[in-house]
Design a protein around this motif. Sequence first.
Motif, mmCIF file in Angstrom:
data_model
loop_
_atom_site.group_PDB
_atom_site.id
_atom_site.type_symbol
_atom_site.label_atom_id
_atom_site.label_comp_id
_atom_site.label_asym_id
_atom_site.label_seq_id
_atom_site.Cartn_x
_atom_site.Cartn_y
_atom_site.Cartn_z
ATOM 1 N N GLN A 1 0.944 -1.290 0.026
ATOM 2 C CA GLN A 1 0.114 0.105 -0.010
ATOM 3 C C GLN A 1 0.950 1.229 -0.139
ATOM 4 O O GLN A 1 1.961 1.246 0.670
ATOM 5 N N ASP A 2 0.666 2.211 -0.840
ATOM 6 C CA ASP A 2 1.363 3.566 -0.868
ATOM 7 C C ASP A 2 0.782 4.399 0.311
ATOM 8 O O ASP A 2 1.494 5.273 0.909
ATOM 9 N N THR A 3 -0.520 4.568 0.383
ATOM 10 C CA THR A 3 -1.105 5.294 1.402
ATOM 11 C C THR A 3 -2.115 4.280 2.373
ATOM 12 O O THR A 3 -2.854 3.517 2.107
ATOM 13 N N ALA A 4 -1.573 4.588 3.923
ATOM 14 C CA ALA A 4 -2.369 3.540 4.651
ATOM 15 C C ALA A 4 -2.899 4.436 5.708
ATOM 16 O O ALA A 4 -2.023 5.053 6.504
ATOM 17 N N TYR A 5 -4.261 4.333 5.961
ATOM 18 C CA TYR A 5 -4.937 5.032 7.146
ATOM 19 C C TYR A 5 -4.792 3.945 8.220
ATOM 20 O O TYR A 5 -5.480 2.951 8.242
ATOM 21 N N LEU A 6 -4.336 4.379 9.322
ATOM 22 C CA LEU A 6 -4.205 3.497 10.623
ATOM 23 C C LEU A 6 -5.274 3.587 11.455
ATOM 24 O O LEU A 6 -5.236 2.956 12.714
ATOM 25 N N GLY A 7 -6.103 4.512 11.220
ATOM 26 C CA GLY A 7 -7.260 4.602 11.933
ATOM 27 C C GLY A 7 -7.206 5.640 12.943
ATOM 28 O O GLY A 7 -6.568 6.624 12.770
ATOM 29 N N GLU A 8 -8.184 5.536 13.880
ATOM 30 C CA GLU A 8 -8.320 6.883 14.882
ATOM 31 C C GLU A 8 -8.431 5.997 16.200
ATOM 32 O O GLU A 8 -8.855 4.911 16.345
ATOM 33 N N ILE A 9 -7.765 6.941 17.443
ATOM 34 C CA ILE A 9 -7.870 6.334 18.727
ATOM 35 C C ILE A 9 -8.557 7.471 19.669
ATOM 36 O O ILE A 9 -8.058 8.478 19.579
ATOM 37 N N VAL A 10 -9.631 7.070 20.310
ATOM 38 C CA VAL A 10 -10.345 8.035 21.091
ATOM 39 C C VAL A 10 -10.346 7.640 22.590
ATOM 40 O O VAL A 10 -10.487 6.347 22.880
ATOM 41 N N ASP A 11 -9.858 8.440 23.297
ATOM 42 C CA ASP A 11 -9.593 8.136 24.798
ATOM 43 C C ASP A 11 -9.250 9.587 25.742
ATOM 44 O O ASP A 11 -9.296 10.438 25.038
ATOM 45 N N ASN A 12 -9.880 9.256 26.909
ATOM 46 C CA ASN A 12 -9.612 10.296 27.624
ATOM 47 C C ASN A 12 -8.351 11.063 27.943
ATOM 48 O O ASN A 12 -8.195 12.265 28.274
ATOM 49 N N ALA A 13 -7.197 10.250 27.738
ATOM 50 C CA ALA A 13 -6.011 10.582 27.818
ATOM 51 C C ALA A 13 -5.048 10.359 26.577
ATOM 52 O O ALA A 13 -3.772 11.125 26.504
ATOM 53 N N ILE A 14 -5.153 9.380 25.875
ATOM 54 C CA ILE A 14 -4.322 8.838 24.835
ATOM 55 C C ILE A 14 -2.891 8.601 25.356
ATOM 56 O O ILE A 14 -1.939 9.460 24.922
ATOM 57 N N THR A 15 -2.569 7.695 26.438
ATOM 58 C CA THR A 15 -1.567 7.377 27.112
ATOM 59 C C THR A 15 -0.516 6.677 25.816
ATOM 60 O O THR A 15 -1.274 5.930 24.874
ATOM 61 N N PRO A 16 0.711 6.380 26.025
ATOM 62 C CA PRO A 16 1.479 5.569 25.253
ATOM 63 C C PRO A 16 0.919 4.049 25.020
ATOM 64 O O PRO A 16 0.834 3.647 24.136
ATOM 65 N N GLU A 17 0.436 3.401 26.384
ATOM 66 C CA GLU A 17 -0.322 2.153 26.195
ATOM 67 C C GLU A 17 -1.559 2.488 25.343
ATOM 68 O O GLU A 17 -1.853 1.547 24.477
ATOM 69 N N ALA A 18 -2.111 3.501 25.227
ATOM 70 C CA ALA A 18 -3.552 3.682 24.220
ATOM 71 C C ALA A 18 -3.156 3.431 22.783
ATOM 72 O O ALA A 18 -4.071 3.580 21.984
ATOM 73 N N LEU A 19 -1.827 3.687 22.517
ATOM 74 C CA LEU A 19 -1.454 4.098 20.969
ATOM 75 C C LEU A 19 -1.115 2.661 20.512
ATOM 76 O O LEU A 19 -0.703 2.462 19.348
ATOM 77 N N LYS A 20 -1.181 1.614 21.549
ATOM 78 C CA LYS A 20 -0.902 0.331 20.789
ATOM 79 C C LYS A 20 -1.563 -0.078 19.261
ATOM 80 O O LYS A 20 -0.962 -0.771 18.480
ATOM 81 N N PRO A 21 -2.863 0.296 18.987
ATOM 82 C CA PRO A 21 -3.464 -0.175 17.745
ATOM 83 C C PRO A 21 -2.904 0.598 16.714
ATOM 84 O O PRO A 21 -2.617 -0.198 15.810
ATOM 85 N N PHE A 22 -2.217 1.782 16.913
ATOM 86 C CA PHE A 22 -1.386 2.199 16.010
ATOM 87 C C PHE A 22 0.007 1.569 15.596
ATOM 88 O O PHE A 22 0.423 1.108 14.428
ATOM 89 N N THR A 23 0.461 1.039 16.569
ATOM 90 C CA THR A 23 1.992 0.167 16.400
ATOM 91 C C THR A 23 1.515 -1.132 15.950
ATOM 92 O O THR A 23 2.330 -1.668 14.846
#
Length: 393
Positions: free
Chosen positions: A354-376
């Motif tokens: 894929q040349d362009t890939a949308y990795l989605g969105e994360i919605v959270d009260n704080a978005i801590t490093p832990e909450a970013l796992k779906p992106f990783t």
Amino acid sequence: MAIIVHSILKGTVLSYNMIERPFDAITLNDIKALVTYARSEGPTLDFKEAFPAADHKGVRDFLADVTAFANTDGGDIIIGVREDKNGVAADIVGIDRSGLDEALRRVEDQLRACVDPRVSNFQVCEIACDNDRVVLVMRVASSMIAPHRVAFNGTSRFFRRANRGNYEMSTTELRQAFAASTDLPARIRDLHHKAVAMSKGENMPFCIRPGPAAILTVAPVSVLRNVRDIAVTREEAVLPPRYTGSGGMRVGLNGTIVYSPIDTENGSVRSCSINHRLGYVDFAWSIGQTGKDGRKFVWPDALVSELKGIVPFTISRLRKYEIEGPWIAMLTLTGVKESRLTAGDGWVSEAAWQDTAYLGEIVDNAITPEALKPFTSGFWRLFGEDRVPESSL
């Protein structure tokens, strides 16, 4: 829906309307400041001397308070603070701790049974007072799925918050609320799509360096509901990832742009950030390069490590402008087709198709490093890896 309860004893403070503090950092000093600085009830702040009663009126009024905040801009309900006749915090009286657990379970049951759809972002903070009593802070976030309806005792009503109280929504306001709820996710994503276009030079004085790049948007969910015009100064602007300090800044129509040195040959930069006056920040930065043999490589640390730092920092900076969550982060990778991940010991992944890939969105009260796992996880899957290395989590 579970109610999250934190016990907090001491700390420091700065208060505005809604308590301007990450929820898990609220202290007794924050509550004292409400009285010291004579804070008044308003669109995002409500005082109650006692815990909501279990009778008909008590339940009805409490559900109206919670849904009104969720249907508007969110807010804090402070229980254990007496107000004067003008709605100004006058004294910290606290409430008795005995029976409180049972009362909170009752509240949870009421919110589950009598509110549709459920209010998902509702938290309770318990703060010990000097008189062996406690103050409760109930934080209600502005909802992405509003309007929320109170169905209680044979009635069905929708509420909004205005100034120091709630009011029942009119038919016109209900139509607007349902339309906004349907359009809101798409409209917020559209902000991110514009950031992707800007990374390619659209309506910008430069573009991001050709090759693999990441485009990130960090915004409050309320970004399109609240009218903001923040004068972002050069001193307060959030810097882009991998910024060395040798670039420049420009003030544009929509905000302040920070960028790395411009390549005079192709008019590109390695990274940039756009601090929007509307109260959100876009980032774009290079995450790889093309070798002399024409092969493209992506460095995992150029994305994963940067995300863990830049997202929480951006949220903390936006909070200085009295902006509260919940927060949304959206991430897109561009120019990654035929590129491979490379790590130590000569390890190389499969090539991305894929040349362009949308990795989605994360919605959270704080978005801590832990909450970013779906992106990783999505990042590694893009390169054919279904098991994320422990160091990248």
